[in-house]
Design a protein around this motif. Sequence first.
Motif, PDB file in Angstrom:
ATOM      1  N   GLU A  48       0.833  -1.233   0.000  1.00 18.09           N
ATOM      2  CA  GLU A  48       0.000   0.000   0.000  1.00 18.09           C
ATOM      3  C   GLU A  48       0.852   1.260   0.000  1.00 18.09           C
ATOM      4  OE1 GLU A  48      -2.305  -0.207   3.570  1.00 18.09           O
ATOM      5  OE2 GLU A  48      -2.744  -2.341   3.234  1.00 18.09           O
ATOM      6  N   GLU A 104       0.600   4.070  -2.780  1.00 21.93           N
ATOM      7  CA  GLU A 104      -0.735   4.693  -2.777  1.00 21.93           C
ATOM      8  C   GLU A 104      -0.919   5.578  -1.530  1.00 21.93           C
ATOM      9  OE1 GLU A 104      -4.857   5.140  -1.797  1.00 21.93           O
ATOM     10  OE2 GLU A 104      -3.631   3.636  -0.762  1.00 21.93           O
ATOM     11  N   ALA A 105      -0.422   5.089  -0.366  1.00 24.11           N
ATOM     12  CA  ALA A 105      -0.580   5.856   0.882  1.00 24.11           C
ATOM     13  C   ALA A 105       0.265   7.130   0.858  1.00 24.11           C
ATOM     14  CB  ALA A 105      -0.191   4.983   2.079  1.00 24.11           C
ATOM     15  N   GLU A 141       1.085   8.775  -1.782  1.00 19.54           N
ATOM     16  CA  GLU A 141       0.345   9.652  -2.706  1.00 19.54           C
ATOM     17  C   GLU A 141      -0.829  10.330  -1.977  1.00 19.54           C
ATOM     18  OE1 GLU A 141       0.131  11.026  -6.579  1.00 19.54           O
ATOM     19  OE2 GLU A 141       1.461   9.373  -6.000  1.00 19.54           O
ATOM     20  N   ARG A 142      -1.591   9.531  -1.235  1.00 23.42           N
ATOM     21  CA  ARG A 142      -2.820  10.027  -0.579  1.00 23.42           C
ATOM     22  C   ARG A 142      -2.488  11.035   0.532  1.00 23.42           C
ATOM     23  NH1 ARG A 142      -5.518   6.550   2.970  1.00 23.42           N
ATOM     24  NH2 ARG A 142      -4.395   4.871   1.926  1.00 23.42           N
ATOM     25  N   HIS A 143      -1.365  10.800   1.245  1.00 22.17           N
ATOM     26  CA  HIS A 143      -1.061  11.652   2.398  1.00 22.17           C
ATOM     27  C   HIS A 143       0.100  12.615   2.166  1.00 22.17           C
ATOM     28  CE1 HIS A 143      -3.987   9.927   5.049  1.00 22.17           C
ATOM     29  NE2 HIS A 143      -3.576   8.701   4.762  1.00 22.17           N
TER      30      HIS A 143
END
Length: 347
Positions: free
Chosen positions: A239, A242-243, A245-247
């Motif tokens: 993950e 993606e994590a 990128e998200r945070h």
Amino acid sequence: MTFPDLPPILAIETSCDDTAAAVWASGRLASSVVAGQRVHQRFGGVVPEHASRAHERLIVPAVQAALDEAGLAVSDLGAVAVTVGPGLAGSLLVGLGAAKGIALGAGVPLIGVNHLEGHVYSVMIAEPRPPLPFLCLTVSGGHTLLTLVEADFRHTELGRTRDDAAGEAFDKVAKMLGLPYPGGPHVEQWAESGDAAFLDLPSPRLGPKGRRGDELFDLSFSGIKTAVRYWITGLPESERAEAVERHRADVCASFQQTVVQALVEGVRQAVRETGVGAVAVVGGVSANRGLRAAIAQAGQADGFETFVPDTAHSVDNAAMIAVTAAAKWAAGQADGLDLAARPSLAL
Ligand code: KG4
Ligand code: ZN
């Protein structure tokens, strides 16, 4: 500080990865040109050999553009100023070679300028100028230090970073988060939409209440960098991308807020302990809007005056070398053609 009406000064700055030239004439800045070197983006940092080669390509056009913008020719110059250090040896030599050639051709004196003193004097380019004495926080890619400027060219160090410079920490965290070099402006931009409470990061201030021994202002950026790295490596591998990128915005906001708070708290403590009522913040990181807002707010709350250069004069530029040279020249300081590069020069 006053600047008498001196003949025009051409200033050259090539200490790192910006090829810059500026003209100071009739007591004010007449032109300022900065040619940034894109070549380093590909490598995620400055490659010294590429930097000197790019300076070689860009120096003559940069000088010509600065003279054109000021409406002057080489024959109008009264002096040529140049950064002698600190910086990359090969890069400094390109600027120094150009400055010596022009000074020799024009038959005018050379004025060697310390790059760090240039950053300090960047708050003298435009009015209002800070009164002496003032405290100066220099936060750049290579340096982070707090000095007391007691008189022209008299700086007393009150503290510094023990490891990375503030800008370097911005750049390294940016790299971990997949942002381009130089990372500072990208972190700032991402931080704007992030939640600064997302990560609880260790303050770069050292010791209890930021003190270690007798030091008034001491910082270390290794802990905060490691904490960001641990957050990334602590994410399950599947993950992670993606994590991050998200945070990304949240981590940028948490990092920026922690660094800004540490810098501003250190300055507030120095103001309290020295009783000096004027504070300048200079160097590349002083372009950061979060830092600019926080220092202005602290000044209002604690009753000290704050001075920051135009954003264009926070990051490396030759205008700051020109104004420093004007002050030096006015004080009777000039150099000969034996002026040498000093890559490890301190303030
Ligand atoms: O003063 P400078 O141009 O060069 C040196 O003398 O080192 O400073 C460059 C540093 C880089 O680390 C860059 O990421 C940082 O200043 N910087 C910023 C911002 N703009 C430049 N850091 C945080 N926020 C910014 N807006
Ligand atoms: Zn600099």
